[in-house]
Design a protein around this motif. Structure first.
Motif, short mmCIF file in Angstrom:
data_model
loop_
_atom_site.label_atom_id
_atom_site.label_comp_id
_atom_site.label_asym_id
_atom_site.label_seq_id
_atom_site.Cartn_x
_atom_site.Cartn_y
_atom_site.Cartn_z
N SER A 1 31.36 46.57 52.97
CA SER A 1 30.94 48.04 52.06
C SER A 1 29.84 48.21 50.68
O SER A 1 29.84 49.41 50.71
CB SER A 1 32.03 48.78 51.74
OG SER A 1 33.37 47.98 50.89
N GLU A 2 30.19 47.16 50.56
CA GLU A 2 28.57 46.84 49.08
C GLU A 2 27.58 46.92 50.27
O GLU A 2 26.04 46.85 48.86
CB GLU A 2 29.32 45.34 48.63
CG GLU A 2 30.27 45.58 47.73
CD GLU A 2 30.56 44.54 47.34
OE1 GLU A 2 30.18 44.49 46.36
OE2 GLU A 2 32.17 44.34 46.65
N ALA A 3 27.44 47.28 51.42
CA ALA A 3 25.66 46.35 51.97
C ALA A 3 25.39 47.98 52.43
O ALA A 3 26.16 48.61 52.93
CB ALA A 3 26.16 45.03 53.08
N SER A 4 24.09 47.79 52.78
CA SER A 4 23.23 49.27 53.31
C SER A 4 23.67 48.91 54.56
O SER A 4 24.43 47.30 55.20
CB SER A 4 21.48 48.96 52.94
OG SER A 4 21.52 49.10 51.71
N THR A 5 23.23 50.09 55.80
CA THR A 5 23.27 49.64 57.27
C THR A 5 22.13 49.31 57.42
O THR A 5 20.86 50.39 57.41
CB THR A 5 24.18 50.68 57.56
OG1 THR A 5 25.14 50.48 56.82
CG2 THR A 5 24.06 50.33 59.10
N PHE A 6 21.86 48.32 58.38
CA PHE A 6 20.68 48.41 58.68
C PHE A 6 20.56 48.09 60.38
O PHE A 6 21.12 47.38 60.99
CB PHE A 6 19.66 47.24 58.43
CG PHE A 6 18.17 47.50 59.10
CD1 PHE A 6 17.48 48.71 58.84
CD2 PHE A 6 18.25 46.27 59.89
CE1 PHE A 6 15.96 48.54 59.43
CE2 PHE A 6 16.90 45.63 60.18
CZ PHE A 6 15.45 47.23 59.83
N LEU A 7 19.83 49.23 61.09
CA LEU A 7 20.27 48.89 62.47
C LEU A 7 21.85 48.91 63.39
O LEU A 7 22.49 48.28 64.18
CB LEU A 7 19.50 47.89 63.52
CG LEU A 7 17.96 48.05 63.24
CD1 LEU A 7 17.66 46.79 63.89
CD2 LEU A 7 17.40 49.17 63.98
N GLY A 8 22.93 49.33 62.46
CA GLY A 8 24.38 49.37 63.06
C GLY A 8 24.98 48.68 62.17
O GLY A 8 26.04 48.52 62.53
N GLU A 9 23.84 47.90 61.88
CA GLU A 9 24.83 46.54 61.26
C GLU A 9 25.04 46.56 59.40
O GLU A 9 23.89 47.07 58.75
CB GLU A 9 24.26 45.11 61.72
CG GLU A 9 24.04 45.43 63.08
CD GLU A 9 25.89 44.85 63.73
OE1 GLU A 9 26.50 44.86 62.75
OE2 GLU A 9 25.92 45.23 65.13
#
Length: 106
Positions: free
Chosen positions: A21-29
């Motif tokens: 949850s501390e990360a962004s989402t890129f291409l659904g990951e």
């Protein structure tokens, strides 16, 4: 300039306890960005009988980014440093070092 970690690097952080949850989402990951890594890594940390502080710089001679901790009490002795072509990769290595030593509160 690379601004986000690879999926493998991001998963490695999560295996060490960093929440997706501390990360962004890129291409659904989940994918950690440079800004998110900077928020994770402590800028100062008490260490044994010393006070460490974060230092980031670009080394012109080697054309590399350096992420390091210096010992404030010992005339800025280098405690640990990592260099890479991209700032985010040097910071990632330093983040792993911090996680492995419990310097990042999760």
């Amino acid at each position: 300039m690379k601004t986000r970690l690879t999926l493998e690097q991001s998963l490695n952080l999560m295996v060490r306890g960093v929440k997706a949850s501390e990360a962004s989402t890129f291409l659904g990951e989940p994918c950690f960005t440079l800004t998110e890594l900077l928020a994770l890594v402590p800028t100062q940390k008490s260490f044994a009988n010393a006070e460490l502080y974060l230092n980031l710089y670009f080394e012109l001679a080697g054309h590399k980014w350096v992420a390091q901790y210096l010992d404030y009490d010992k005339d800025d002795d280098v405690i640990v440093d990592y260099s890479a072509n991209e700032l985010i990769d040097a910071l990632y290595s330093l983040c792993i070092w911090c996680l492995d030593r419990g310097y990042i509160t999760l």
